[in-house]
Write an enzyme that holds these catalytic residues in place. Sequence first.
Site, short mmCIF file in Angstrom:
data_model
loop_
_atom_site.label_atom_id
_atom_site.label_comp_id
_atom_site.label_asym_id
_atom_site.label_seq_id
_atom_site.Cartn_x
_atom_site.Cartn_y
_atom_site.Cartn_z
N LEU A 276 0.80 -1.22 0.00
CA LEU A 276 0.00 0.00 0.00
C LEU A 276 0.84 1.27 0.00
O LEU A 276 0.40 2.30 -0.52
CB LEU A 276 -0.94 0.01 1.22
CG LEU A 276 -2.00 -1.09 1.26
CD1 LEU A 276 -2.85 -0.96 2.51
CD2 LEU A 276 -2.87 -1.04 0.01
N GLY A 277 2.02 1.24 0.59
CA GLY A 277 2.82 2.46 0.62
C GLY A 277 3.94 2.37 1.63
O GLY A 277 4.07 1.41 2.39
N GLY A 279 6.30 4.98 4.32
CA GLY A 279 6.55 6.27 4.95
C GLY A 279 7.91 6.29 5.60
O GLY A 279 8.73 5.41 5.41
N SER A 282 7.78 3.36 8.38
CA SER A 282 7.29 2.00 8.14
C SER A 282 6.86 1.79 6.69
O SER A 282 6.80 2.73 5.89
CB SER A 282 6.08 1.74 9.04
OG SER A 282 5.03 2.65 8.72
N VAL A 284 3.54 -0.28 4.62
CA VAL A 284 2.16 -0.70 4.90
C VAL A 284 1.70 -1.64 3.79
O VAL A 284 1.91 -1.37 2.61
CB VAL A 284 1.21 0.51 4.99
CG1 VAL A 284 -0.19 0.04 5.36
CG2 VAL A 284 1.72 1.51 6.02
N ASP A 398 0.82 15.52 13.56
CA ASP A 398 1.04 15.55 12.11
C ASP A 398 -0.28 15.41 11.36
O ASP A 398 -0.41 14.62 10.44
CB ASP A 398 2.01 14.44 11.68
CG ASP A 398 2.58 14.68 10.28
OD1 ASP A 398 2.55 15.83 9.82
OD2 ASP A 398 3.06 13.71 9.67
#
Length: 598
Positions: A276-277, A279, A282, A284, A398
């Site tokens: 999914l992505g 950052g 981490s 995901v 954030d």
Amino acid sequence: MGALNNHQYAEEDGEIIEPSRPSGRRLAHSALLARTVAAEKETPSPLTRTSKRQRSPEKVYVPGDKPRSSTLDSKAAKVDDKRATVNTGAANEATADEEDIDIDALLRDNDDEDERFLEERRKRRREILLKFENSDAHDPDSHIRGSRPDASVAEDSGFLLEKTNAKAAPNSEGLSAADYSPDRDSNEDDVRHRIAAKQTAAAARRDIPAKDDSDDDFDMFADDDAVDTSSNVPKSGAISAAVTTAMADNWDDADGYYQIIIGEKLDGRYLVQSFLGQGVFSSVVKALDIENDNKPVAIKLIRSNEIMQQAGIKEQQILERLHETDKTGRSHVVRLLGSFMHRNHLCLCFELLGMNLREVVRKFGRDSGLSLQAVRVYGMQLMLALDHLRKNRVLHGDLKPDNCFVSEQRSVAKLGDLGSACDVEENEITPYLVSRFYRAPEIILGMPYDYAIDMWSLGVTLFELYTGKIMFPGRNNNEMLRLMMEARGHFSSRVLRRGQLWQQHFEDNGGSMMDFVSRSTDKVSNRTTTQRMAFTKPTKDIKSRVLSATPSDSAAEEIQTALRFAQLLDRCLELSPEKRITPDEALQHPFFATPKIK
């Protein structure tokens, strides 16, 4: 001005048409007027303000609720008036020659006159309502007169995301919120400086000298320093299970991210479906929980790094605390379902949601923004989330559209990604907390901060949702302050002196307002120039910017709602954090109590 007094209005009309000795024709008019006024009392105007006891939160998001047609009302009134006149013997009150009047013929002959009379009455009513709207829009205390909606009515599937008005032209001014990509924040320089910042803080608590790896001009959330690191991640974001044999025990890449394997089973129950992505902290993945009817979940794999692992444990503890005080799941915070370790990586399992709010703007409101109705629904839900965090003494740290997620039906928004969250007591001074475009002024100025930083971030986020534009697209902290003053006016010297870093941006001239020192760097020569500036009144005020994003041919009701939205943003974006509205106060604001826009 208070609620419209229909009784007084009816009497005013009555005085116009009722003589001392009524004729048969006037009796018909009087009966018609009485019936129409009675019908209006039963169906109050949606713009009429009600008291706390009268206001029902359920009406905020209930679809439909259209008022009865005035034409139908007038026809029904005529029939009822005829019956009422015959049944009550109203003709006995007239003179002998009036008793023989045919009421049916009278009503038929005077239909045109009735319509003219009612149209004049409607026109006068609109004028009174307009006067009420103008009075309410400038009422500085109106935010305290609403009633807080219950969490159970904050979800609504009956609204449109797009601005449906055909004349809604795209807003060409400003940086597009849809085109901004926060992914560039997760680059190698960003990772190094985030780790260094946490190492410095940890060393300070242990009284151990930390390695000086800082850069005074570096902004960990800046785009300017971004570098392309896509070569470190496989094109698909994952690798096939077929190549795992060659990897042996080397499960991580050079930066400590777990190399995702499609089809791998995590913790013996979560079957990885897709990447999914990624950052800063981490990666995901989407997985199926085979022990729970293959329910899809999102799993966050924290980087294999001591500092990152500690941050992940902190996020886990905060999420568990938030869950303990919200067993019913109505707080609109993304729910943590569990946690486990996998190949030296802390893994957090979450409920799976759909797009984030930036993706929603990109798909449904590019440049023009989302509908007021969508902004109101999402805004209420995120206010509930901030209220829940505040009750548990937690700062998100954030908040931005990228960290707010919506359900697959896009009717529910939830606050997620608490990787930067902390207890309110752990508010260490740093000028680079929160992504730059959503950073509150007290952070930049080095002032003590609290829950108000999240309210500032949410106010900027809601503006972005409605206009489709970044509100403060500053390239650095100095430019951020300049853009804030253009929208909100000057900082008082009293507020500035409370910060540790104000001298980086202001010069004390001995007066009540300091001079702002604007700094800009030429990209060609790399030379920095300074300019002293004095701000008095806002030059790009919130109200004007909100109205410019509102379709020009909008109905009066929608314009009034836009004005209330601008008023809410004024309270969310107070330069002084003490004056900023709280989530509980915001939930009572008239913007969230406004009836649904048709």
